[in-house]
Design a protein around this motif. Sequence first.
Motif, PDB file in Angstrom:
ATOM      1  N   VAL A  23       0.736  -1.101   0.196  1.00 28.41           N
ATOM      2  CA  VAL A  23       0.026   0.058   0.068  1.00 28.41           C
ATOM      3  C   VAL A  23       0.942   1.075   0.165  1.00 28.41           C
ATOM      4  CG1 VAL A  23      -1.975   1.518   1.189  1.00 28.41           C
ATOM      5  CG2 VAL A  23      -2.001  -0.992   1.337  1.00 28.41           C
ATOM      6  N   GLU A  24       0.768   1.991  -0.992  1.00 27.28           N
ATOM      7  CA  GLU A  24       1.442   3.383  -1.320  1.00 27.28           C
ATOM      8  C   GLU A  24       2.819   3.369  -1.076  1.00 27.28           C
ATOM      9  OE1 GLU A  24      -1.096   6.479   1.055  1.00 27.28           O
ATOM     10  OE2 GLU A  24      -2.705   5.978  -0.387  1.00 27.28           O
ATOM     11  N   VAL A  49      -0.853  -0.767  -4.627  1.00 28.11           N
ATOM     12  CA  VAL A  49      -2.087   0.169  -4.426  1.00 28.11           C
ATOM     13  C   VAL A  49      -1.430   1.551  -4.299  1.00 28.11           C
ATOM     14  CG1 VAL A  49      -3.781   1.175  -2.842  1.00 28.11           C
ATOM     15  CG2 VAL A  49      -3.079  -1.314  -2.859  1.00 28.11           C
ATOM     16  N   LEU A  79      -7.171   0.366  -2.135  1.00 27.15           N
ATOM     17  CA  LEU A  79      -6.931  -0.945  -1.344  1.00 27.15           C
ATOM     18  C   LEU A  79      -8.430  -1.664  -1.782  1.00 27.15           C
ATOM     19  CD1 LEU A  79      -5.429  -2.889   0.327  1.00 27.15           C
ATOM     20  CD2 LEU A  79      -6.675  -1.696   2.321  1.00 27.15           C
ATOM     21  N   VAL A 125      -1.282  -8.019   3.275  1.00 27.01           N
ATOM     22  CA  VAL A 125      -1.076  -6.614   2.770  1.00 27.01           C
ATOM     23  C   VAL A 125      -0.152  -5.872   3.920  1.00 27.01           C
ATOM     24  CG1 VAL A 125      -2.532  -4.506   3.034  1.00 27.01           C
ATOM     25  CG2 VAL A 125      -3.869  -6.431   2.603  1.00 27.01           C
ATOM     26  N   GLY A 127       2.022  -2.374   4.838  1.00 28.36           N
ATOM     27  CA  GLY A 127       1.525  -0.788   4.697  1.00 28.36           C
ATOM     28  C   GLY A 127       3.022  -0.022   4.245  1.00 28.36           C
ATOM     29  N   LEU A 133       0.142   0.492   7.908  1.00 31.20           N
ATOM     30  CA  LEU A 133      -1.357   0.450   7.533  1.00 31.20           C
ATOM     31  C   LEU A 133      -1.879   1.539   8.385  1.00 31.20           C
ATOM     32  CD1 LEU A 133      -2.026  -3.197   6.770  1.00 31.20           C
ATOM     33  CD2 LEU A 133      -1.613  -1.375   5.264  1.00 31.20           C
ATOM     34  N   GLU A 137      -7.497   0.855   7.208  1.00 30.49           N
ATOM     35  CA  GLU A 137      -6.925  -0.355   6.476  1.00 30.49           C
ATOM     36  C   GLU A 137      -7.011  -1.476   7.227  1.00 30.49           C
ATOM     37  OE1 GLU A 137      -4.277   2.672   3.443  1.00 30.49           O
ATOM     38  OE2 GLU A 137      -3.528   1.820   5.421  1.00 30.49           O
TER      39      GLU A 137
END
Length: 288
Positions: A23-24, A49, A79, A125, A127, A133, A137
């Motif tokens: 994520v990012e 993401v 997400l 997942v 972060g 995260l 999230e």
Amino acid sequence: MLKPALPGEATQSNYDQIRIVLVETTHSGNIGAVARAMKNMGLSNLWLVKPKSFPDEASYARSSGASDVLDNARVVDTLDEALSDCVLVMGTSARGRKVPWPVIPPNQAVETAAEHSAKGTVALVFGRESNGLSNDELQRCHYHIHIPSNPDYSSLNLAMAVQVVCYELRMHYLRGLEERESRPYLGAMTSPSDEGWDVPLGTVEEVEGFFGHLEATLEAIAFHRRDNPRQLMTRLRRLFQRAQMDQMEVNILRGVLSAVQKSAKSVGDEPDNLSGGESQHSQDQNHV
């Protein structure tokens, strides 16, 4: 996909359904390092993401040959897009929460992931590098994965965290192969008695022949006396039996002993060799 690293491994696995989601990610090099970690352990299903920069030269350079994982990576804006078709979501977390959430260590997490992967896609997942995260999230996750690192220095590099979880997945996969095929994929190989050693273990007859040869050689060079043996041969026997020699090792050592005997005979035939008294003194000094 989990790719076999050992001969005879099955090529099909529900681990095709396990998705690594980043994520990012801020630094594209970390994406490449994650791809490398995944390929090391046989996984390739990578989703990104909203990465700050991808694809680029840094991500491919850090992948160290895992460019196929990057080539096939899916880039999405949210997400929600990465999780929409998943049956189970697990997110990594290093922080405690005001509202307790189901938390499991990596080894238990992969067992749960493997079980659910037979039913559909499972997302793992990870972060942001700076703060992981968000609470929102993490609330999208059925479980939180906590890597029990040093509490005084708990921050893990993104690729390191992915590597830990992917390693546990790999170990779970190999344990499953062992159970199905009764083959020691994870067993240690430390002696000729273990499967995979290149030469058979020496037989009792071969090893006993070596001990007889050794004693005769030590006697020939005046290091050992049969009339006053003390503990020398007992201790040497214990040493070599502890080594569990294979057949080639026994043959090599016997070749060395033969060379020593030949050399000793050659020296003994020379007129200026040491006198018996001097030789006896040397033997006494070194005798066990």
